[in-house]
Motif scaffolding. Structure first.
Motif, short mmCIF file in Angstrom:
data_model
loop_
_atom_site.label_atom_id
_atom_site.label_comp_id
_atom_site.label_asym_id
_atom_site.label_seq_id
_atom_site.Cartn_x
_atom_site.Cartn_y
_atom_site.Cartn_z
N ALA A 144 -6.98 -0.34 -8.28
CA ALA A 144 -6.21 -0.94 -7.33
C ALA A 144 -5.45 -0.03 -5.96
O ALA A 144 -5.28 1.15 -6.70
N THR A 145 -5.17 -0.13 -5.29
CA THR A 145 -4.50 1.00 -4.40
C THR A 145 -3.60 0.54 -3.53
O THR A 145 -3.19 0.51 -3.33
N ALA A 170 4.10 2.99 -9.39
CA ALA A 170 4.15 1.59 -9.43
C ALA A 170 2.73 1.31 -9.00
O ALA A 170 2.47 0.35 -9.71
N VAL A 171 1.56 1.36 -8.99
CA VAL A 171 0.21 0.70 -8.64
C VAL A 171 -0.65 1.03 -9.78
O VAL A 171 -1.60 0.30 -10.47
N THR A 180 0.81 -1.00 0.05
CA THR A 180 0.06 -0.02 0.14
C THR A 180 1.18 0.94 -0.10
O THR A 180 2.26 1.33 0.69
N GLN A 181 0.27 2.48 -0.45
CA GLN A 181 0.83 3.78 -0.27
C GLN A 181 1.66 3.89 1.11
O GLN A 181 2.89 4.40 1.44
N ASP A 182 1.67 4.18 2.19
CA ASP A 182 1.87 3.96 3.87
C ASP A 182 3.02 2.93 3.80
O ASP A 182 3.91 3.37 4.11
#
Length: 106
Positions: free
Chosen positions: A101-102, A92-93, A66-68
């Motif tokens: 998508a996340t 990248a996502v 995920t981003q975090d």
């Protein structure tokens, strides 16, 4: 050019602009030392992300990033700015074939 190739190229070029944190110490008992990818672990074309996973900055299995998680790993592992890490994650996502998508896998 495919998004994966673009991301890999950007990370390689940016790696020359960032410095690893030589003062970072990791507790050896935390299990965060280097470990090779196992048979069920994902690794991708980006050496930097693979290294972050092998050293425990990213989940070792390389799945559902995920981003975090990615931004924190880039900041902690190679001292990459949060805004730049966010931009790289957003690129990248796009490699995830799931609509809206996340997360992505290595």
């Amino acid at each position: 050019m495919k998004p994966t190739t673009t991301l890999s190229t950007a990370l390689i070029l940016l790696s020359s602009l960032v410095s690893a944190n030589p003062h970072l110490t990791r507790d050896p008992s935390s299990g965060a030392e280097w470990a090779a990818a196992g048979p069920n672990d994902f690794r991708g074309p980006c050496p930097m992300l693979n290294t972050l996973a092998n050293h425990g900055f990213l989940p070792h299995d390389g799945k559902n990033l995920t981003q975090d998680v990615v931004v924190n790993a880039l900041q902690d592992g190679v001292n990459l700015d949060v805004e730049l890490g966010t931009l790289l994650f957003q690129q990248a996502v796009l490699t995830n074939p799931e609509p809206n998508a996340t997360w992505f896998d290595l």
